[in-house]
Design a protein around this motif. Structure first.
Motif, PDB file in Angstrom:
ATOM      1  N   PRO A  35       0.841  -1.202   0.000  1.00 18.28           N
ATOM      2  CA  PRO A  35       0.000   0.000   0.000  1.00 18.28           C
ATOM      3  C   PRO A  35       0.877   1.254   0.000  1.00 18.28           C
ATOM      4  O   PRO A  35       1.909   1.310   0.666  1.00 18.28           O
ATOM      5  N   GLY A  36       0.473   2.237  -0.780  1.00 10.84           N
ATOM      6  CA  GLY A  36       1.206   3.494  -0.810  1.00 10.84           C
ATOM      7  C   GLY A  36       2.408   3.509  -1.730  1.00 10.84           C
ATOM      8  O   GLY A  36       3.122   4.501  -1.791  1.00 10.84           O
ATOM      9  N   HIS A  37       2.643   2.427  -2.462  1.00 13.02           N
ATOM     10  CA  HIS A  37       3.736   2.371  -3.429  1.00 13.02           C
ATOM     11  C   HIS A  37       3.148   2.537  -4.833  1.00 13.02           C
ATOM     12  O   HIS A  37       2.173   1.871  -5.177  1.00 13.02           O
ATOM     13  N   HIS A  38       3.769   3.403  -5.625  1.00 12.22           N
ATOM     14  CA  HIS A  38       3.226   3.736  -6.939  1.00 12.22           C
ATOM     15  C   HIS A  38       4.349   3.737  -7.975  1.00 12.22           C
ATOM     16  O   HIS A  38       5.431   4.251  -7.702  1.00 12.22           O
TER      17      HIS A  38
END
Length: 139
Positions: A35-38
Motif C-alpha cells: 500500500p502506498g507504493h506507486h
C-alpha cells in the motif's frame, strides 16, 4: 507518449533497461503489492521510455506526503517532456490522495535531474545532507 500505472511484474521486466539493475521478481511483486507504493511507466514508439516511482509516507505531526523515489528516462527519449509528464502524473496522484507535498533527493551535480524537477514546478529547498546505513545481507 502514453503513461500507465504498473500493475504487474511483467511490465517491470519489460522495462528492465530503465532500472539501475534488472528488477527481481520478489522485490517487484512486493513493491507493487505494498500500500502506498506507486510506479508509472511511460511508453513511446511502442516501447518503454521512462518510469517514476513514489512512496506515500504519513507522520503523526506532518500528515501525508509523497516521496518521489526514482525517475528515469531512456537516453533516446530525453528532452521530450517525458520526465515532466511523469512527475506531473505522480504529483497529480499525490494531490488526489491528500498529500500536502512531494519531495525528492537529488545530487547537486545532476543537472539533468535538477532541470527536469524544476521544469515540472519543483522548487529547491534548503540544502541537506543524506546519511545512509548499509545492512549486511540486505540485497
Amino acid at each position: 507518449m502514453r503513461i500507465t500505472r504498473a500493475t504487474s511484474t511483467g511490465q517491470l521486466h519489460a522495462a528492465a533497461a530503465l532500472f539501475d539493475a534488472p528488477p527481481r521478481e520478489d522485490w517487484a511483486a512486493d513493491f507493487l503489492a505494498a500500500p502506498g507504493h506507486h510506479l508509472y511507466l511511460a511508453e513511446a514508439d511502442g516501447g518503454p521510455a521512462g518510469f517514476i516511482s513514489g512512496v506515500e509516507t504519513v507522520h503523526p505531526d506532518k500528515g501525508r506526503e509523497m516521496f518521489l523515489y526514482e525517475l528515469a528516462v531512456a537516453a533516446p527519449y530525453r528532452r521530450r517532456g517525458i520526465a515532466r509528464a511523469l512527475i506531473g502524473t505522480l504529483a497529480e496522484l499525490a494531490a488526489g490522495l491528500g498529500c500536502y507535498g512531494m519531495w525528492v533527493g537529488v545530487d547537486l551535480d545532476n543537472d539533468a535531474a535538477l532541470a527536469a524537477y524544476r521544469s515540472a514546478g519543483g522548487t529547491r529547498a534548503e540544502a541537506c545532507q543524506v546519511i545512509t546505513w548499509d545492512f549486511p545481507g540486505g540485497r
